[in-house]
Design an enzyme around this catalytic site. Structure first.
Site, PDB file in Angstrom:
ATOM      1  N   CYS A 150      -5.258   0.644  -6.299  1.00 30.02           N
ATOM      2  CA  CYS A 150      -5.319   1.795  -5.383  1.00 30.02           C
ATOM      3  C   CYS A 150      -6.567   2.633  -5.648  1.00 30.02           C
ATOM      4  O   CYS A 150      -7.230   3.074  -4.714  1.00 30.02           O
ATOM      5  CB  CYS A 150      -4.124   2.729  -5.572  1.00 30.02           C
ATOM      6  SG  CYS A 150      -2.535   1.929  -5.721  1.00 30.02           S
ATOM      7  N   ASP A 151      -6.864   2.894  -6.908  1.00 34.68           N
ATOM      8  CA  ASP A 151      -7.843   3.940  -7.219  1.00 34.68           C
ATOM      9  C   ASP A 151      -9.121   3.448  -7.897  1.00 34.68           C
ATOM     10  O   ASP A 151     -10.056   4.226  -8.073  1.00 34.68           O
ATOM     11  CB  ASP A 151      -7.184   4.997  -8.132  1.00 34.68           C
ATOM     12  CG  ASP A 151      -6.007   5.667  -7.433  1.00 34.68           C
ATOM     13  OD1 ASP A 151      -6.087   5.859  -6.213  1.00 34.68           O
ATOM     14  OD2 ASP A 151      -5.010   5.981  -8.103  1.00 34.68           O
ATOM     15  N   CYS A 203      -2.552   2.853 -11.026  1.00 32.95           N
ATOM     16  CA  CYS A 203      -2.794   1.781 -10.069  1.00 32.95           C
ATOM     17  C   CYS A 203      -4.285   1.533  -9.870  1.00 32.95           C
ATOM     18  O   CYS A 203      -4.949   2.254  -9.121  1.00 32.95           O
ATOM     19  CB  CYS A 203      -2.124   2.126  -8.736  1.00 32.95           C
ATOM     20  SG  CYS A 203      -2.365   0.860  -7.481  1.00 32.95           S
TER      21      CYS A 203
END
Ligand code: NAP
Length: 311
Positions: A140-141, A137
């Site tokens: 997300c990261d 992701c």
């Protein structure tokens, strides 16, 4: 852990962001939902580190912490939890029977929020490296990898989107694809190929992750499938974008899906079958975000409540 009741008002399958939001809403509506958490409770958020894009947490929040908070919030209003896993579904008109491990439960309404699992490459040490330089992701990261080289594995729209997103942070984004042509739509492929910061590596597969002695990713081993040549590529993070599989095994052949297995939703969170509602990534091939999953979990619970009050 509660013993499983035989007859339920609302059963929620899944305990990720969608399932837990549905549980909060259903519990606050006094429906005392039973949440079947399955063997890996918490869904995809439980495997991420810092979540910086969930509204209301300007400093960010740890993914597992966010899930734990939602769990506590649902429990506070009367949701009940079981680690049992839904394995089969029987629909007989209004009657819904769900197999949870080896017990059959009957429920008046069912909310399916069983999520989707990112595909990974199946290489050694994969599970240990997730969250330590291996993720699926970018949203997300990605922001954790500023001014360092990273790579994306895959050649579809997801890989293209992730690669483009990562150019905001990384010093260089390698796009590793097993063929010499992207599967991504032309518009996405054109953008990727026009971007100076993205370097495609064609006809190539990842054969090994190379973490340091603290278990953080430092490099990967690559093999060119055409020439068989092998090389080491230093990267701080590998973003795997080779597709997701919706978790629908328990409902196979029972509920309508699209050709890739995502459950079809008729209106907001309703399925075609009365009493069955669907939320989160199990039906979402586009957004796949915690906040959209939460939103659809809320809708599913409200629709379930309306359905039950009309019974
Ligand atoms: P996808 O289209 O199925 O692409 C998966 C990619 O991963 C393919 O390039 C495939 O290679 C590669 N791959 C699969 N298994 C692999 C393995 N074991 N090792 C190495 N590479 C592997 O999946 P997706 O990109 O997640 O997209 C899914 C759907 O969502 C698509 O319909 C897509 O159009 C849509 N989507 C749209 C957008 C958008 O419009 N912005 C964004 C994201 C997703 P091959 O090409 O060789 O098969």
């Amino acid at each position: 852990m509660l013993p499983l009741a035989r007859m339920e008002k609302v059963i929620i399958v899944g305990s990720g962001c969608a399932g837990l939001t549905a549980a909060i809403y259903a519990a606050r509506a006094n429906l005392s939902p039973l949440v079947l958490e399955g063997r890996q409770p918490g869904g995809q958020l439980s495997t991420t580190t810092m979540v910086e894009n969930f509204p209301g947490f300007p400093e960010g929040i740890d993914g597992p912490q966010l899930i734990m908070n939602m769990h506590r919030q649902a429990e506070k209003f009367g949701a009940r939890f079981s680690y049992a896993e839904a394995t089969d579904l029987e629909m007989m008109g209004d009657r819904l029977r769900l197999q949870a491990d080896d017990e059959w439960l009957e429920t008046q309404a069912l909310i399916i929020a069983s999520g989707a699992s990112a595909r990974y490459l199946g290489l050694e040490s994969e599970e240990k490296l997730i969250g330590h330089g291996l993720t699926s992701c970018a949203t997300c990261d990605g922001a954790f990898y500023r001014n360092v080289p990273v790579c994306v594995v895959g050649g579809g729209d997801s890989a293209a989107e992730e690669a483009l997103f990562l150019t905001r942070f990384a010093s260089k984004v390698y796009l590793i694809h097993r063929r010499d042509q992207l599967r991504a739509s032309k518009i996405m492929a054109d953008r990727v190929l026009a971007c100076d910061k993205i370097e495609p590596i064609w006809n190539t597969v990842v054969t090994r992750y190379l973490p340091d002695d603290k278990g953080e990713m430092t490099a990967i081993e690559l093999r060119n499938v055409a020439t068989k040549e092998e090389k080491i590529l230093p990267v701080a993070c590998v973003f795997v974008a080779i597709g997701h599989d919706p978790n629908t095994k328990a409902f196979a052949g029972k509920l309508e899906t699209d050709p890739d297995g995502y459950l079809l939703v008729r209106h907001l969170a309703e399925s075609k079958h009365p009493g069955i509602f669907i939320a989160g990534d199990v039906a979402d091939r586009v957004y796949k975000q915690a906040v959209t999953a939460a939103g659809s979990g809320c809708a599913a619970a409200i629709e379930a409540e309306k359905y039950l009050s009309g019974l």
